[in-house]
Write a protein that holds these residues in place. Sequence first.
Motif, mmCIF file in Angstrom:
data_model
loop_
_atom_site.group_PDB
_atom_site.id
_atom_site.type_symbol
_atom_site.label_atom_id
_atom_site.label_comp_id
_atom_site.label_asym_id
_atom_site.label_seq_id
_atom_site.Cartn_x
_atom_site.Cartn_y
_atom_site.Cartn_z
ATOM 1 N N CYS A 160 -0.960 1.436 -13.328
ATOM 2 C CA CYS A 160 0.255 0.901 -12.709
ATOM 3 C C CYS A 160 0.373 -0.562 -13.116
ATOM 4 N N PRO A 161 1.556 -1.136 -12.966
ATOM 5 C CA PRO A 161 1.719 -2.564 -13.270
ATOM 6 C C PRO A 161 0.852 -3.415 -12.333
ATOM 7 N N MET A 162 0.366 -4.536 -12.841
ATOM 8 C CA MET A 162 -0.475 -5.416 -12.042
ATOM 9 C C MET A 162 0.232 -5.868 -10.770
ATOM 10 N N ALA A 163 1.542 -6.101 -10.830
ATOM 11 C CA ALA A 163 2.286 -6.536 -9.640
ATOM 12 C C ALA A 163 2.193 -5.490 -8.534
ATOM 13 N N GLU A 164 2.253 -4.218 -8.890
ATOM 14 C CA GLU A 164 2.160 -3.150 -7.894
ATOM 15 C C GLU A 164 0.756 -3.097 -7.285
ATOM 16 N N LEU A 165 -0.247 -3.300 -8.118
ATOM 17 C CA LEU A 165 -1.627 -3.275 -7.636
ATOM 18 C C LEU A 165 -1.932 -4.474 -6.740
ATOM 19 N N THR A 166 -1.480 -5.644 -7.120
ATOM 20 C CA THR A 166 -1.716 -6.822 -6.281
ATOM 21 C C THR A 166 -0.946 -6.705 -4.964
ATOM 22 N N SER A 167 0.237 -6.113 -4.988
ATOM 23 C CA SER A 167 0.983 -5.886 -3.736
ATOM 24 C C SER A 167 0.222 -4.953 -2.813
ATOM 25 N N PHE A 168 -0.414 -3.918 -3.360
ATOM 26 C CA PHE A 168 -1.229 -3.003 -2.567
ATOM 27 C C PHE A 168 -2.335 -3.765 -1.850
ATOM 28 N N VAL A 169 -3.049 -4.605 -2.576
ATOM 29 C CA VAL A 169 -4.145 -5.376 -1.972
ATOM 30 C C VAL A 169 -3.597 -6.329 -0.910
ATOM 31 N N GLU A 170 -2.527 -7.032 -1.224
ATOM 32 C CA GLU A 170 -1.938 -7.955 -0.242
ATOM 33 C C GLU A 170 -1.428 -7.215 0.998
ATOM 34 N N ASP A 171 -0.843 -6.047 0.806
ATOM 35 C CA ASP A 171 -0.397 -5.254 1.957
ATOM 36 C C ASP A 171 -1.565 -4.930 2.877
ATOM 37 N N LEU A 172 -2.697 -4.548 2.293
ATOM 38 C CA LEU A 172 -3.872 -4.230 3.108
ATOM 39 C C LEU A 172 -4.291 -5.417 3.965
ATOM 40 N N LEU A 173 -4.156 -6.600 3.432
ATOM 41 C CA LEU A 173 -4.607 -7.799 4.127
ATOM 42 C C LEU A 173 -3.570 -8.350 5.115
ATOM 43 N N ARG A 174 -2.318 -7.976 4.969
ATOM 44 C CA ARG A 174 -1.259 -8.562 5.794
ATOM 45 C C ARG A 174 -0.651 -7.613 6.821
ATOM 46 N N LEU A 175 -0.600 -6.319 6.522
ATOM 47 C CA LEU A 175 0.133 -5.386 7.369
ATOM 48 C C LEU A 175 -0.767 -4.732 8.409
ATOM 49 N N ASP A 176 -0.165 -4.292 9.511
ATOM 50 C CA ASP A 176 -0.951 -3.555 10.499
ATOM 51 C C ASP A 176 -1.061 -2.090 10.076
ATOM 52 N N ARG A 177 -1.883 -1.339 10.786
ATOM 53 C CA ARG A 177 -2.171 0.043 10.396
ATOM 54 C C ARG A 177 -0.912 0.913 10.351
ATOM 55 N N ALA A 178 -0.001 0.743 11.309
ATOM 56 C CA ALA A 178 1.231 1.543 11.325
ATOM 57 C C ALA A 178 2.071 1.267 10.076
ATOM 58 N N GLU A 179 2.195 -0.001 9.695
ATOM 59 C CA GLU A 179 2.959 -0.352 8.491
ATOM 60 C C GLU A 179 2.284 0.198 7.239
ATOM 61 N N LEU A 180 0.945 0.094 7.187
ATOM 62 C CA LEU A 180 0.210 0.630 6.036
ATOM 63 C C LEU A 180 0.391 2.139 5.926
ATOM 64 N N SER A 181 0.351 2.832 7.067
ATOM 65 C CA SER A 181 0.501 4.298 7.066
ATOM 66 C C SER A 181 1.857 4.733 6.538
#
Length: 122
Positions: A94-115
């Motif tokens: 996948c593009p690096m931007a998509e992968l870095t967004s995944f990691v940032e989402d894990l660190l910023r979003l709550d479990r409901a948003e991640l789900s």
Amino acid sequence: MSVASTPRMPSSSEADGGSLQAIAEELHRRGWEARVVRRTIAGELDVRLRVTGSGAPAAELLDAWGNRPCGDRWQAVLIAPHSRVVWCGPARPCPMAELTSFVEDLLRLDRAELSGRYTALG
């Protein structure tokens, strides 16, 4: 006696357009602490990208390994006090931007948003 040589196959992180180190550098530019961690567990090399931020839980983006429960998707472990949850992220490659967004989402979003965006393995 000749010995057949086997060509080196690129790792999935190389095939994805960049190594974990390149992803670490991008996350660092975005303000996260990120470092590649290499260790041997039960004789197998374990390589992951550990990412932390001020007041945030830690995430570890896992490098390629056989029999991934997420199939051909990136996976990361979200490490919070008293819990560790594996999340399946974007497809490999996948593009690096998509992968870095995944990691940032894990660190910023709550479990409901991640789900709503990713699949948790527990």
